[in-house]
Write an enzyme that holds these catalytic residues in place. Structure first.
Site, PDB file in Angstrom:
ATOM      1  N   LYS A 134      48.518  28.100  14.948  1.00 32.09           N
ATOM      2  CA  LYS A 134      47.148  28.234  14.926  1.00 32.09           C
ATOM      3  C   LYS A 134      46.926  28.439  13.161  1.00 32.09           C
ATOM      4  CE  LYS A 134      42.951  28.593  16.929  1.00 32.09           C
ATOM      5  NZ  LYS A 134      42.820  27.991  18.156  1.00 32.09           N
ATOM      6  N   ASP A 174      38.525  23.942  15.791  1.00 35.69           N
ATOM      7  CA  ASP A 174      38.351  25.490  16.577  1.00 35.69           C
ATOM      8  C   ASP A 174      36.768  25.726  16.365  1.00 35.69           C
ATOM      9  OD1 ASP A 174      39.526  27.595  18.237  1.00 35.69           O
ATOM     10  OD2 ASP A 174      38.963  28.655  16.611  1.00 35.69           O
TER      11      ASP A 174
HETATM   12  P1  NDP Z   1      31.988  26.331  18.149  1.00 39.32           P
HETATM   13  O1  NDP Z   1      32.074  26.615  16.728  1.00 39.32           O
HETATM   14  O2  NDP Z   1      31.627  24.956  18.447  1.00 39.32           O
HETATM   15  O3  NDP Z   1      30.670  27.235  19.006  1.00 39.32           O
HETATM   16  C1  NDP Z   1      31.103  28.658  19.060  1.00 39.32           C
HETATM   17  C2  NDP Z   1      29.912  28.930  19.718  1.00 39.32           C
HETATM   18  O4  NDP Z   1      29.927  30.470  19.774  1.00 39.32           O
HETATM   19  C3  NDP Z   1      28.715  28.988  18.722  1.00 39.32           C
HETATM   20  O5  NDP Z   1      27.372  28.661  19.739  1.00 39.32           O
HETATM   21  C4  NDP Z   1      28.439  30.358  17.894  1.00 39.32           C
HETATM   22  O6  NDP Z   1      27.156  30.706  17.620  1.00 39.32           O
HETATM   23  C5  NDP Z   1      28.828  31.291  19.258  1.00 39.32           C
HETATM   24  N1  NDP Z   1      29.112  32.549  18.716  1.00 39.32           N
HETATM   25  C6  NDP Z   1      30.106  32.729  17.976  1.00 39.32           C
HETATM   26  N2  NDP Z   1      30.351  34.079  17.828  1.00 39.32           N
HETATM   27  C7  NDP Z   1      29.458  34.786  18.725  1.00 39.32           C
HETATM   28  C8  NDP Z   1      29.293  36.018  19.022  1.00 39.32           C
HETATM   29  N3  NDP Z   1      29.605  36.958  18.221  1.00 39.32           N
HETATM   30  N4  NDP Z   1      28.282  36.153  20.029  1.00 39.32           N
HETATM   31  C9  NDP Z   1      27.735  35.101  20.607  1.00 39.32           C
HETATM   32  N5  NDP Z   1      27.987  33.889  20.207  1.00 39.32           N
HETATM   33  C10 NDP Z   1      28.619  33.772  19.158  1.00 39.32           C
HETATM   34  O7  NDP Z   1      33.540  26.760  18.944  1.00 39.32           O
HETATM   35  P2  NDP Z   1      34.159  26.168  20.383  1.00 39.32           P
HETATM   36  O8  NDP Z   1      33.021  25.990  21.267  1.00 39.32           O
HETATM   37  O9  NDP Z   1      34.870  25.337  19.820  1.00 39.32           O
HETATM   38  O10 NDP Z   1      35.011  27.500  20.480  1.00 39.32           O
HETATM   39  C11 NDP Z   1      34.344  28.513  21.038  1.00 39.32           C
HETATM   40  C12 NDP Z   1      35.610  29.298  21.732  1.00 39.32           C
HETATM   41  O11 NDP Z   1      36.599  28.658  22.692  1.00 39.32           O
HETATM   42  C13 NDP Z   1      36.479  30.060  20.782  1.00 39.32           C
HETATM   43  O12 NDP Z   1      37.182  31.079  21.092  1.00 39.32           O
HETATM   44  C14 NDP Z   1      37.607  28.932  20.787  1.00 39.32           C
HETATM   45  O13 NDP Z   1      38.921  29.716  20.172  1.00 39.32           O
HETATM   46  C15 NDP Z   1      37.644  28.695  22.027  1.00 39.32           C
HETATM   47  N6  NDP Z   1      38.477  27.212  22.417  1.00 39.32           N
HETATM   48  C16 NDP Z   1      37.888  26.069  21.965  1.00 39.32           C
HETATM   49  C17 NDP Z   1      38.386  24.855  22.112  1.00 39.32           C
HETATM   50  C18 NDP Z   1      37.910  23.822  21.880  1.00 39.32           C
HETATM   51  O14 NDP Z   1      38.598  22.720  22.422  1.00 39.32           O
HETATM   52  N7  NDP Z   1      36.734  23.457  21.077  1.00 39.32           N
HETATM   53  C19 NDP Z   1      39.969  24.901  23.171  1.00 39.32           C
HETATM   54  C20 NDP Z   1      40.189  26.099  23.620  1.00 39.32           C
HETATM   55  C21 NDP Z   1      39.530  27.477  23.247  1.00 39.32           C
HETATM   56  P3  NDP Z   1      26.641  30.271  16.141  1.00 39.32           P
HETATM   57  O15 NDP Z   1      26.425  29.007  16.115  1.00 39.32           O
HETATM   58  O16 NDP Z   1      25.590  31.085  15.824  1.00 39.32           O
HETATM   59  O17 NDP Z   1      27.944  30.525  15.276  1.00 39.32           O
END
Ligand code: NDP
Length: 456
Positions: A134, A174
């Site tokens: 990571k 990520d």
């Molecule tokens: P993105 O950056 O695309 O989206 C993250 C989302 O979560 C955004 O809507 C963000 O809002 C919101 N967010 C962040 N912090 C908070 C918080 N404290 N409370 C509420 N909402 C929050 O990331 P991903 O969708 O790619 O990833 C999301 C999760 O999934 C992470 O934990 C990541 O490690 C995990 N993951 C992702 C994978 C992937 O393929 N993308 C694979 C496996 C796991 P804002 O826009 O306001 O920041």
């Protein structure tokens, strides 16, 4: 369900944990992730003395290599900034290091070690040959121009390129690292190395990306939960679903859950959440978040039925009544109190799209109330699995159709569920998918480490 006791009683694991805590007292996320895995591994360590004899656990918790570097970049006004860049190459026993790059101001070594540690088991669960890693930076992409993002990504890759390669370490996206950032990093890697190889995944389709990679984590989460629920005579059909986040994972979980017959009534971002009793339209979500890069509250501008409401703050989303909760935002977003409310409101299943979104207290509440719990390292493994499928296509110089990749993804998620369920059963914890996923992921890595000898 035969749940494991939520305490660490095995002397060997206790000793390794004590030493680790002494060495890294400030790395609380990492220590939390290690504890969660150690609790599950107790029956395996007790049944297999060769694990202690070969110091497998001591070796497993120490990354093979940790790279830290400075990332200088210039903003549009000519001011120079310096961020910290990291790559934790945790374990390569079963394949090249693989795991995302997180760009977020909260990034530090503890968070990346927690994510890298989890990634070892998750990647092993995919059934594909990929090790765990990571990386990322404490750079905040929010509010930056395209050119600033490009300069940052190029500077980041100017150091990282010497530590990665298609057979060494294959980073991906990520939080904060989407297709745009991967593109700028890939372009820089190619310039520096003068080679076109599958060194990053999540690439654009014309540049060697895989169809269905964008959808994979969210779709995979739903495939996993669908298979899990089938064993308990449940499905998405006709169910009410709450999804946190509105990023890559959340958007496609929303699409697949809807396609499988559920009604998704809420999504969020880090400012607040939308509640739409008529059902969230995932196409609007894609438009707002992927194209306009806007805040979730602007969903109201597209809600012509005028049923949707916006609420400030994140925690309130878990007070909405639902059958299935899919936390897809970030770590520790559901605490014990929120879990209690979910259960009280009738929630029957929780599938983790984000990494470690439930605190240990929340997990204890799910288990005490027989809520079906799909832990992150199994339930969200579809993203990395499809990244590994992208690597296969790149090495073979082939491109599979969307349907081919989606079918392989579905098969992988179904297998992950059954392998986790079988591992839990084998060690006497039938029905505990959290324990089963940890054990199934661990045993493959452990066997490879034993086979490869100690000083590899
Ligand atoms: P993105 O950056 O695309 O989206 C993250 C989302 O979560 C955004 O809507 C963000 O809002 C919101 N967010 C962040 N912090 C908070 C918080 N404290 N409370 C509420 N909402 C929050 O990331 P991903 O969708 O790619 O990833 C999301 C999760 O999934 C992470 O934990 C990541 O490690 C995990 N993951 C992702 C994978 C992937 O393929 N993308 C694979 C496996 C796991 P804002 O826009 O306001 O920041």
């Amino acid at each position: 369900m035969a749940s494991i006791k939520n305490e660490l009683s095995n002397k060997y694991l206790q000793g390794v944990y004590r030493d680790l805590k002494k060495r890294y007292p400030e790395q609380k996320e990492f220590l939390e992730a290690v504890m969660e895995v150690f609790i599950s591994l107790q029956p395996v360590v007790e049944a297999r003395p060769e694990i202690q004899k070969n110091a497998i656990i001591e070796r497993l918790v120490e990354p093979e290599r940790t790279i830290m570097f400075r990332v200088p970049w210039m903003d549009d006004k000519g001011k120079v900034h310096v961020n910290r860049g990291y790559r934790v190459q945790f374990n390569s026993a079963i394949g090249p290091y693989k795991g995302g790059l997180r760009l977020h101001p909260s990034v530090n070594l503890s968070i990346l070690k927690f994510l890298g540690f989890e990634q070892i088991f998750k990647n092993s669960l995919t059934t594909l040959p990929i090790g765990g890693g990571k990386g990322g930076s404490d750079f905040d992409p929010k509010g930056k121009s395209d050119n600033e993002i490009m300069r940052f990504c190029q500077s980041f890759m100017t150091e990282l390129y010497r530590h990665i390669g298609p057979d060494t370490d294959v980073p991906a996206g990520d939080i904060g690292t989407g297709g745009r950032e991967i593109g700028y990093m890939y372009g820089q890697y190619k310039r520096l190395r003068n080679e076109f190889t599958g060194v990053l995944t999540g690439k654009a389709i014309p540049a060697g990306g895989s169809l269905a990679r964008t959808e994979a984590t969210g779709f995979g989460l739903c495939y996993f939960m669908q298979e899990y629920m089938k064993d308990y005579k449940m499905s998405f059909k006709g169910k009410t679903v709450v999804i946190s986040g509105s990023g890559n994972v959340a958007i496609y979980a929303c699409q697949k859950a809807t396609e499988l017959g559920a009604k998704v009534v809420a999504v969020s971002d880090s400012n607040g959440y939308i509640y739409d009793p008529a059902g969230i339209d995932y196409r609007n979500l894609q438009l707002i978040k992927e194209q306009k890069r806007d805040r979730i509250k602007t969903y109201l501008n597209y809600d012509f039925g005028k049923k949707a409401q916006y609420f400030e703050g994140c925690k309130g989303i878990w007070t909405i009544k639902c059958d299935i909760a899919l936390p897809c935002a970030t770590q520790n977003e559901i605490d014990g109190e929120s879990a209690e409310i979910l259960v009280k409101n009738g929630c029957k299943a929780v599938g983790e799209g984000a990494n470690m979104p439930s605190t240990p207290e929340a997990i204890a509440v799910y288990k005490a109330n027989k809520v079906l719990f799909g832990p992150a390292k199994a339930a969200n493994a579809g993203g990395v699995a499809t990244s590994a499928l992208e690597m296969c296509q790149n090495s073979a110089r082939l491109s599979w159709t969307f349907e081919e990749v989606d079918k392989k993804l579905n098969d992988i998620m179904v297998t992950i569920y059954h392998n986790s369920a079988n591992a839990a059963k084998k060690y006497g914890f039938e029905g505990d998918i959290q324990v089963g996923a940890n054990i199934a992921g661990f045993e493959k890595v452990c066997d490879a480490m034993l086979w490869e000898g100690i000083s590899y």
